[in-house]
Design an enzyme around this catalytic site. Structure first.
Site, PDB file in Angstrom:
ATOM      1  N   SER A 122      46.592  40.436  45.373  1.00  0.00           N
ATOM      2  CA  SER A 122      45.907  41.083  46.506  1.00  0.00           C
ATOM      3  C   SER A 122      46.832  41.196  47.703  1.00  0.00           C
ATOM      4  CB  SER A 122      44.720  40.242  46.972  1.00  0.00           C
ATOM      5  OG  SER A 122      43.756  40.154  45.999  1.00  0.00           O
ATOM      6  N   HIS A 143      45.190  46.474  40.875  1.00  0.00           N
ATOM      7  CA  HIS A 143      44.376  45.589  41.721  1.00  0.00           C
ATOM      8  C   HIS A 143      42.892  45.849  41.472  1.00  0.00           C
ATOM      9  CE1 HIS A 143      43.003  44.174  45.923  1.00  0.00           C
ATOM     10  NE2 HIS A 143      43.190  43.136  45.155  1.00  0.00           N
ATOM     11  N   GLU A 155      42.988  49.731  42.259  1.00  0.00           N
ATOM     12  CA  GLU A 155      44.108  50.318  42.991  1.00  0.00           C
ATOM     13  C   GLU A 155      45.343  50.220  42.096  1.00  0.00           C
ATOM     14  OE1 GLU A 155      42.720  49.302  47.576  1.00  0.00           O
ATOM     15  OE2 GLU A 155      43.976  47.851  46.542  1.00  0.00           O
ATOM     16  N   ASN A 193      41.865  46.461  51.395  1.00  0.00           N
ATOM     17  CA  ASN A 193      42.032  45.285  52.259  1.00  0.00           C
ATOM     18  C   ASN A 193      42.677  45.635  53.599  1.00  0.00           C
ATOM     19  OD1 ASN A 193      40.708  43.440  50.711  1.00  0.00           O
ATOM     20  ND2 ASN A 193      42.537  42.724  49.647  1.00  0.00           N
TER      21      ASN A 193
HETATM   22  P1  NAI Z   1      41.390  31.685  39.812  1.00  0.00           P
HETATM   23  O1  NAI Z   1      41.884  30.497  40.546  1.00  0.00           O
HETATM   24  O2  NAI Z   1      39.944  31.879  39.559  1.00  0.00           O
HETATM   25  O3  NAI Z   1      42.142  31.772  38.383  1.00  0.00           O
HETATM   26  C1  NAI Z   1      43.527  31.619  38.213  1.00  0.00           C
HETATM   27  C2  NAI Z   1      43.778  31.121  36.788  1.00  0.00           C
HETATM   28  O4  NAI Z   1      45.183  31.186  36.525  1.00  0.00           O
HETATM   29  C3  NAI Z   1      43.348  29.676  36.559  1.00  0.00           C
HETATM   30  O5  NAI Z   1      42.497  29.599  35.433  1.00  0.00           O
HETATM   31  C4  NAI Z   1      44.656  28.927  36.329  1.00  0.00           C
HETATM   32  O6  NAI Z   1      44.536  27.873  35.387  1.00  0.00           O
HETATM   33  C5  NAI Z   1      45.565  30.031  35.796  1.00  0.00           C
HETATM   34  N1  NAI Z   1      46.984  29.800  36.036  1.00  0.00           N
HETATM   35  C6  NAI Z   1      47.564  29.406  37.186  1.00  0.00           C
HETATM   36  N2  NAI Z   1      48.898  29.357  37.019  1.00  0.00           N
HETATM   37  C7  NAI Z   1      49.157  29.703  35.731  1.00  0.00           C
HETATM   38  C8  NAI Z   1      50.347  29.836  34.955  1.00  0.00           C
HETATM   39  N3  NAI Z   1      51.530  29.559  35.489  1.00  0.00           N
HETATM   40  N4  NAI Z   1      50.239  30.239  33.688  1.00  0.00           N
HETATM   41  C9  NAI Z   1      49.035  30.485  33.130  1.00  0.00           C
HETATM   42  N5  NAI Z   1      47.869  30.379  33.810  1.00  0.00           N
HETATM   43  C10 NAI Z   1      47.927  29.990  35.095  1.00  0.00           C
HETATM   44  O7  NAI Z   1      42.004  32.942  40.611  1.00  0.00           O
HETATM   45  P2  NAI Z   1      41.396  34.426  40.747  1.00  0.00           P
HETATM   46  O8  NAI Z   1      40.446  34.472  41.863  1.00  0.00           O
HETATM   47  O9  NAI Z   1      40.994  34.909  39.405  1.00  0.00           O
HETATM   48  O10 NAI Z   1      42.698  35.237  41.245  1.00  0.00           O
HETATM   49  C11 NAI Z   1      43.763  35.543  40.391  1.00  0.00           C
HETATM   50  C12 NAI Z   1      44.657  36.602  41.010  1.00  0.00           C
HETATM   51  O11 NAI Z   1      43.883  37.764  41.303  1.00  0.00           O
HETATM   52  C13 NAI Z   1      45.325  36.193  42.331  1.00  0.00           C
HETATM   53  O12 NAI Z   1      46.583  36.797  42.392  1.00  0.00           O
HETATM   54  C14 NAI Z   1      44.383  36.787  43.371  1.00  0.00           C
HETATM   55  O13 NAI Z   1      45.030  37.044  44.592  1.00  0.00           O
HETATM   56  C15 NAI Z   1      43.997  38.091  42.683  1.00  0.00           C
HETATM   57  N6  NAI Z   1      42.728  38.681  43.116  1.00  0.00           N
HETATM   58  C16 NAI Z   1      41.632  37.887  43.365  1.00  0.00           C
HETATM   59  C17 NAI Z   1      40.433  38.458  43.763  1.00  0.00           C
HETATM   60  C18 NAI Z   1      39.221  37.608  44.015  1.00  0.00           C
HETATM   61  O14 NAI Z   1      38.285  38.091  44.678  1.00  0.00           O
HETATM   62  N7  NAI Z   1      39.165  36.386  43.533  1.00  0.00           N
HETATM   63  C19 NAI Z   1      40.301  39.927  43.933  1.00  0.00           C
HETATM   64  C20 NAI Z   1      41.477  40.663  43.558  1.00  0.00           C
HETATM   65  C21 NAI Z   1      42.646  40.052  43.215  1.00  0.00           C
END
Ligand code: NAI
Length: 392
Positions: A122, A143, A155, A193
């Protein structure tokens, strides 16, 4: 409803976003390899999908055969070497540049040279992430919005190094996944954003100055078609999350005052008043009485006019900087954050000269660069032009 293809997408990260994207891809008939370093995350993701599929079957949106086919299409692993057959990788792990770069370096060793690599970041620079790859030309941003199965917008972001053909392919794939893809330049906040900042920032400014209460601002915005007011929405998103996005955009734009974060939001974060999730934000969700707040009196249409003028200013500026086409800017705000209409359409309907008057009045009153009108608005008002929304 479900189609079968032989395409395989690798999704890295089985958190909120990765799990949602996996569901979207599997629903479109793609095979999915879902990777997470945490077995616990993978198990939770699987349990959550089963729950969602059962609900869809109950509502007759899926047959039980389709539900099990969809679930079988997603394979889960902790090891990256299962990614070899993928034609597309979407990374959705922790928002940390170094960790993401390390993961992509590992992936590049496993997938074929034809495989496209995408990040769901993001706030990080897609160009910056691409720079550490051996083949940066196959890297781009996809995105998605949360929750990915429900939010239509994606996006599609080209890094400076990206081969445009890969952007076209991803666009086509996102259409096949029943999403609404828009193309955005790799700039802070991409489209949504960035354009949405004044929805929160100017609402906070009004309340900070005690010109109106949060409820009055929310009512004003809902009276012109927004489904939720800014304060209700910040309480839903979480003040910590919303504040972090604002800080990141502010810093990335070299501290442009247009994106300056709000002190009252910072105080709410410091107090732990994060919104619904903590029982208290700008409103109370714990059954306790709220504090007494200064309320505005008299005619209140100035509230939505002030906020909408700043939103339009942001969209006009993004258009003049070629962040996206006019049509994609409109789609982004109506499909990504459910605005009642696109901001450029709003400008045309309201009248460019009236929008400009609003901005100039604010700039005169405060003498702040925050309110500077986008030059394109001045040019258009002078020539009595409207935004052309007909072509992409
Ligand atoms: P989250 O914290 O729910 O999930 C992240 C997952 O990645 C976790 O299950 C973790 O165990 C895993 N992980 C972390 N490091 C790892 C690695 N080195 N190798 C394998 N797995 C790994 O995070 P979320 O909210 O799903 O966000 C993920 C991405 O999406 C981020 O870059 C965030 O900025 C982006 N994003 C999030 C949004 C939201 O509203 N939550 C919206 C749009 C984008």
């Amino acid at each position: 409803m479900l189609r079968m293809t032989n395409s395989t997408v690798g999704i890295i990260g089985a958190g909120a976003m990765g799990s949602g994207i996996a569901q979207v891809a599997a629903q479109a008939g793609w095979n999915v390899i879902l990777i997470d370093q945490s077995l616990d995350s993978l198990e939770k993701s699987q349990a959550q999908l089963t729950k969602v599929c059962n609900r869809l079957v109950e509502k007759n949106r899926l047959t039980s055969q389709e539900s099990s086919a969809l679930q079988q299409r997603i394979l889960r692993f902790t090891a990256f070497d299962h990614l070899a057959p993928c034609t597309l990788i979407i990374e959705a792990i922790v928002e940390n540049k170094e960790v993401k770069q390390r993961v992509f370096a590992q992936i590049e060793e496993i997938v074929s040279n034809e495989c496209i690599l995408a990040t769901n970041t993001s706030s990080l620079s897609v160009t910056g992430l691409a720079s550490s790859l051996k083949h940066p030309e196959r890297f781009l941003g996809l995105h998605f919005f949360n929750p990915a199965p429900l939010m239509q917008l994606v996006e599609v972001i080209a890094a400076m190094q990206t081969n445009p053909e890969h952007i076209d392919r991803c666009n086509a794939w996102m259409n096949a996944w029943k999403k609404v893809p828009v193309r955005a330049k790799d700039t802070p906040g991409f489209i949504v954003n960035r354009l949405a900042r004044p929805f929160y920032g100017e609402a906070l400014r009004i309340v900070e100055e005690e010109l109106a209460s949060p409820a009055q601002v929310d009512d004003a915005m809902k009276s012109v078609g927004f489904r939720m007011g800014p304060f209700e929405l910040m309480d839903l998103i979480g003040n910590d999350v919303n504040y972090a996005v604002t800080v990141s955009v502010f810093e990335a734009f070299y501290f442009d005052p247009r994106y300056r974060p709000s002190l009252i939001q910072k105080k709410h974060v410091e107090a732990g008043w994060l919104g619904r999730k903590s029982g208290r934000g700008y409103y109370r969700y714990d059954g306790q009485p709220g504090e007494s707040i200064t309320e505005a009196t008299g005619e209140l249409s100035w509230i939505h006019q002030r906020i909408v003028a700043l939103l339009i200013n942001e969209a006009a500026d993004a258009l003049s900087m070629r962040i996206a086409s006019a049509q994609d800017l409109e789609l982004a705000m109506t499909r990504g954050v459910n605005y009642p209409k696109g901001l450029l359409t709003w400008a045309n309907d309201w009248g460019i000269a009236s929008v400009l008057d609003q901005l100039q009045a604010l700039q005169n009153r405060y003498g702040e660069d925050r309110y500077r009108p986008a030059p394109i608005l001045r040019d258009m008002a002078e020539k009595n032009l409207l935004f052309d929304l007909g072509t992409s």
